[in-house]
Every structure is written in C-alpha cells, then in structure tokens.
Design a protein around this motif. Structure first.
Motif, PDB file in Angstrom:
ATOM      1  N   VAL A 296      54.001  13.664  79.947  1.00  0.00           N
ATOM      2  CA  VAL A 296      53.773  13.829  81.394  1.00  0.00           C
ATOM      3  C   VAL A 296      53.733  15.293  81.834  1.00  0.00           C
ATOM      4  O   VAL A 296      53.231  15.596  82.911  1.00  0.00           O
ATOM      5  CB  VAL A 296      54.841  13.088  82.248  1.00  0.00           C
ATOM      6  CG1 VAL A 296      54.508  11.631  82.372  1.00  0.00           C
ATOM      7  CG2 VAL A 296      56.232  13.288  81.692  1.00  0.00           C
TER       8      VAL A 296
ATOM      9  N   GLY B  93      52.091  17.596  80.143  1.00  0.00           N
ATOM     10  CA  GLY B  93      50.791  18.150  79.760  1.00  0.00           C
ATOM     11  C   GLY B  93      50.889  19.348  78.830  1.00  0.00           C
ATOM     12  O   GLY B  93      49.982  20.179  78.771  1.00  0.00           O
TER      13      GLY B  93
ATOM     14  N   ASN C  78      46.699  17.805  74.650  1.00  0.00           N
ATOM     15  CA  ASN C  78      46.408  17.830  76.085  1.00  0.00           C
ATOM     16  C   ASN C  78      45.938  19.208  76.551  1.00  0.00           C
ATOM     17  O   ASN C  78      45.034  19.325  77.375  1.00  0.00           O
ATOM     18  CB  ASN C  78      47.637  17.368  76.882  1.00  0.00           C
ATOM     19  CG  ASN C  78      47.855  15.864  76.758  1.00  0.00           C
ATOM     20  OD1 ASN C  78      46.902  15.090  76.730  1.00  0.00           O
ATOM     21  ND2 ASN C  78      49.103  15.450  76.658  1.00  0.00           N
TER      22      ASN C  78
ATOM     23  N   LYS D 146      46.020  15.148  80.363  1.00  0.00           N
ATOM     24  CA  LYS D 146      47.215  15.262  81.197  1.00  0.00           C
ATOM     25  C   LYS D 146      47.253  16.711  81.690  1.00  0.00           C
ATOM     26  O   LYS D 146      47.056  17.635  80.910  1.00  0.00           O
ATOM     27  CB  LYS D 146      48.484  14.983  80.387  1.00  0.00           C
ATOM     28  CG  LYS D 146      48.490  13.654  79.646  1.00  0.00           C
ATOM     29  CD  LYS D 146      48.787  12.496  80.561  1.00  0.00           C
ATOM     30  CE  LYS D 146      48.735  11.183  79.826  1.00  0.00           C
ATOM     31  NZ  LYS D 146      47.446  10.865  79.213  1.00  0.00           N
TER      32      LYS D 146
ATOM     33  N   CYS E 256      52.244  19.820  85.583  1.00  0.00           N
ATOM     34  CA  CYS E 256      52.569  19.450  86.974  1.00  0.00           C
ATOM     35  C   CYS E 256      52.452  20.607  87.971  1.00  0.00           C
ATOM     36  O   CYS E 256      51.937  20.427  89.079  1.00  0.00           O
ATOM     37  CB  CYS E 256      53.981  18.885  87.037  1.00  0.00           C
ATOM     38  SG  CYS E 256      54.257  17.561  85.846  1.00  0.00           S
TER      39      CYS E 256
ATOM     40  N   CYS F 203      53.706  15.692  91.404  1.00  0.00           N
ATOM     41  CA  CYS F 203      52.665  15.601  90.372  1.00  0.00           C
ATOM     42  C   CYS F 203      53.200  15.019  89.066  1.00  0.00           C
ATOM     43  O   CYS F 203      52.464  14.358  88.332  1.00  0.00           O
ATOM     44  CB  CYS F 203      52.013  16.965  90.129  1.00  0.00           C
ATOM     45  SG  CYS F 203      50.993  17.465  91.534  1.00  0.00           S
TER      46      CYS F 203
ATOM     47  N   ARG G  45      52.984  11.429  89.669  1.00  0.00           N
ATOM     48  CA  ARG G  45      51.565  11.039  89.555  1.00  0.00           C
ATOM     49  C   ARG G  45      51.166  10.905  88.089  1.00  0.00           C
ATOM     50  O   ARG G  45      50.506   9.940  87.684  1.00  0.00           O
ATOM     51  CB  ARG G  45      50.699  12.093  90.253  1.00  0.00           C
ATOM     52  CG  ARG G  45      49.200  11.862  90.148  1.00  0.00           C
ATOM     53  CD  ARG G  45      48.465  13.109  90.645  1.00  0.00           C
ATOM     54  NE  ARG G  45      47.028  12.977  90.484  1.00  0.00           N
ATOM     55  CZ  ARG G  45      46.376  13.261  89.355  1.00  0.00           C
ATOM     56  NH1 ARG G  45      47.038  13.664  88.284  1.00  0.00           N
ATOM     57  NH2 ARG G  45      45.063  13.132  89.288  1.00  0.00           N
ATOM     58  N   ASN G  46      51.580  11.884  87.267  1.00  0.00           N
ATOM     59  CA  ASN G  46      51.257  11.840  85.842  1.00  0.00           C
ATOM     60  C   ASN G  46      51.874  10.625  85.162  1.00  0.00           C
ATOM     61  O   ASN G  46      51.276  10.032  84.260  1.00  0.00           O
ATOM     62  CB  ASN G  46      51.725  13.129  85.144  1.00  0.00           C
ATOM     63  CG  ASN G  46      50.801  14.315  85.412  1.00  0.00           C
ATOM     64  OD1 ASN G  46      49.769  14.166  86.062  1.00  0.00           O
ATOM     65  ND2 ASN G  46      51.169  15.482  84.933  1.00  0.00           N
TER      66      ASN G  46
ATOM     67  N   GLU H 116      49.782   7.675  86.012  1.00  0.00           N
ATOM     68  CA  GLU H 116      48.530   7.765  85.235  1.00  0.00           C
ATOM     69  C   GLU H 116      48.747   7.322  83.785  1.00  0.00           C
ATOM     70  O   GLU H 116      47.909   6.627  83.207  1.00  0.00           O
ATOM     71  CB  GLU H 116      47.990   9.209  85.250  1.00  0.00           C
ATOM     72  CG  GLU H 116      47.405   9.664  86.578  1.00  0.00           C
ATOM     73  CD  GLU H 116      46.243   8.808  87.055  1.00  0.00           C
ATOM     74  OE1 GLU H 116      45.347   8.516  86.242  1.00  0.00           O
ATOM     75  OE2 GLU H 116      46.237   8.415  88.243  1.00  0.00           O
ATOM     76  N   CYS H 117      49.876   7.750  83.182  1.00  0.00           N
ATOM     77  CA  CYS H 117      50.193   7.354  81.793  1.00  0.00           C
ATOM     78  C   CYS H 117      50.317   5.832  81.689  1.00  0.00           C
ATOM     79  O   CYS H 117      49.824   5.224  80.740  1.00  0.00           O
ATOM     80  CB  CYS H 117      51.502   8.003  81.327  1.00  0.00           C
ATOM     81  SG  CYS H 117      51.366   9.765  80.984  1.00  0.00           S
TER      82      CYS H 117
END
Length: 280
Positions: free
Chosen positions: A117, A119, A124, A135, A138, A266, A269-270, A273-274
């Motif tokens: 998460v 990134g 990534n 990813k 953040c 963020c 949010r990540n 998304e994952c």
C-alpha cells in the motif's frame, strides 16, 4: 488561497466509506490493512494511531502488530510472508524508519507488490516510472490531489520538486510527468536553488528544513505544496516560510493541516484499491 488538506481528506474518506459499504454487500468482506510498527519512535506511533483510527472510521479492518526495537529481522520477514498469504489482508505497511539492524530494502521487497500500500516495492516503483498502472506512494498521491483541487489541468506547467527521496521526490516527479508537466528535481547539491524556484508554476518542497523556501523564491501566482513537518520552538512548521510565501502564491498548503491528512487518506484509498484488484 489556503488549500485545506483536512477538508479534502475528509471528502476522500467519506467517498471511500460509501465504497466500502458497497464492497461489503457485494463481497461479504471488507478491505484489511495490517501495519507493522517496530520500536518506540514517537512520530511513528502518532502516524500509526491515526492510520488505525481513520481505517476503522471508514470500515477497513485494521490491525497493528507492534514489535520491540530489538526484534530480529528474520522474525519481521516471516510475519510479512505470513501476511502475504492471508487473504483477509489487502494491504501491508511497515512503518518507517526502521531500527538500524533491520534492512529496509529486504523488508520492502518481501511485501507482495499487490499488497504494497506504500508503493515502495521496486515493481511498483518501476511501473510508476514506466507510466503503467501501479500502486502510488501515499504522500505524492496526496500532493497531486491537492494540486488538482487548485488547477485541474497541469499540462505544460513547470514544476520544481525540492528533495529527491524515494518516499516523495522521485515518485512526485513521475506523477507530474504523467500530467505533462515540465519537471525539475532539485536537492542539497543543486546550485542556485532560488533561481530554479523562481521559474516554477508549482513548487513541492520536501527537504526537512524549517521555513527553507522564502517569499522571494516564489513567483507570483505559483502553487506551493509543503510536505515538510519540522518541530521548532515556534511549534510545527513546514519547509516553506508560510507567512512570506502566502503573500505571493496563488495557493499554498498549511502545516499542519495540508499534506499530512492527505497522506493517510491516500493510504486508505490504496488499501481499497488493493482489495478491488485482488477480487476483480
């Protein structure tokens, strides 16, 4: 204009909260975030507490695993491998900085790229710099969202990023390139930093030096994003001299209350998304 990071982060969290309600009804499960905290670093403890608080608030299953400062590296790595296999864990985050005896690179590379998460995994990082789906770290993602609140179209703008760290400077430059900005990355060895900043439509500062960027460094109507958090005798201040720069900038983020809340939003949010990628 002062860019209100708290308010924008709150809007993003409310959007994620609604999304998680929909996820729950579709998948009968919710995203899960596991944070590993090693040692007693006071700033890290505050960050982790906030991450946990906001995760729970929007409906993410949040777990914090705490280890003492002297934990062996192999124990941390085997815990990450266990979390990689756990389907209920959508995202894994190891809070930095780490104690000196633990190899940061090894830790980051042990996390599965699809659960990373933060990134920071090289896969990534490579995807981001190649312009592929990836990813996104953040803090730079938060900075980009704040920028877009002020200026939807960043194409052709000249952006100066102060600081070249893997956490912010480098990924920030990649995100700005993706938006068709002309990007200059500056750092401690840059000659005549002031003249570089004077040309910028956008300045993003992450150097860890209190009130480093002065009013006469900033051209009129530039957008200024301050990533710095510095403890001083005047309280917490950023890398930008807010009082001076706010007089010339078109828009500026305050410290605190600017980038900080966006970083955590963020991360959430990540995590969502994952979960979506793992279940698509």
């Amino acid at each position: 204009m002062i860019i209100d990071g708290k308010k924008i982060a709150e809007t993003l969290r409310q959007k994620l909260k609604k999304e998680i309600i929909e996820i729950k009804s579709s998948f009968k499960s919710v995203p899960g975030l596991t944070v590993i905290l090693i040692g007693e670093d006071p700033a890290s403890k505050i960050y982790v507490r906030n991450k946990e608080k906001f995760s729970k608030e929007i409906g993410i299953n949040s777990e914090v695993i705490k280890y003492p400062e002297n934990i062996e590296e192999k124990e941390v790595l085997s815990k990450i491998i266990e979390l990689n296999k756990n389907r209920k864990v959508s995202g894994i985050l190891v809070q930095l900085p780490l104690p000196k005896h633990i190899n940061k690179q090894k830790v980051i590379e042990t996390i599965l790229p699809e659960k990373d998460v933060d990134g920071f995994h090289p896969i990534n990082v490579g995807n981001l710099s190649s312009g592929y789906d990836s990813k996104i770290p953040c803090t730079p993602l938060g900075c980009l969202i704040l920028l877009k609140e002020v200026e939807k179209n960043l194409s052709g703008k000249h952006a100066v990023v102060i600081g070249r760290s893997n956490l912010n400077g480098k990924p920030m430059a990649q995100l700005l390139l993706k938006e068709n900005c002309t990007v200059t990355i500056t750092h401690s060895k840059t000659k005549d930093l002031k003249s570089q900043c004077n040309k910028a439509d956008i300045i993003i500062a992450a150097v860890g030096k209190p009130k480093f960027v002065k009013g006469d460094w900033v051209k009129k109507n530039a957008i200024v994003i301050d990533v710095g958090i510095n403890k001083t005798s005047d309280g917490i201040v950023g890398d930008i001299d807010f009082n001076e720069v706010s007089k010339v900038a078109r828009a500026i983020t305050p410290v605190p209350g600017g980038v900080g809340p966006m970083t955590i939003a963020c991360l959430l949010r990540n995590t969502v998304e994952c979960f979506k990628r793992a279940n698509s």
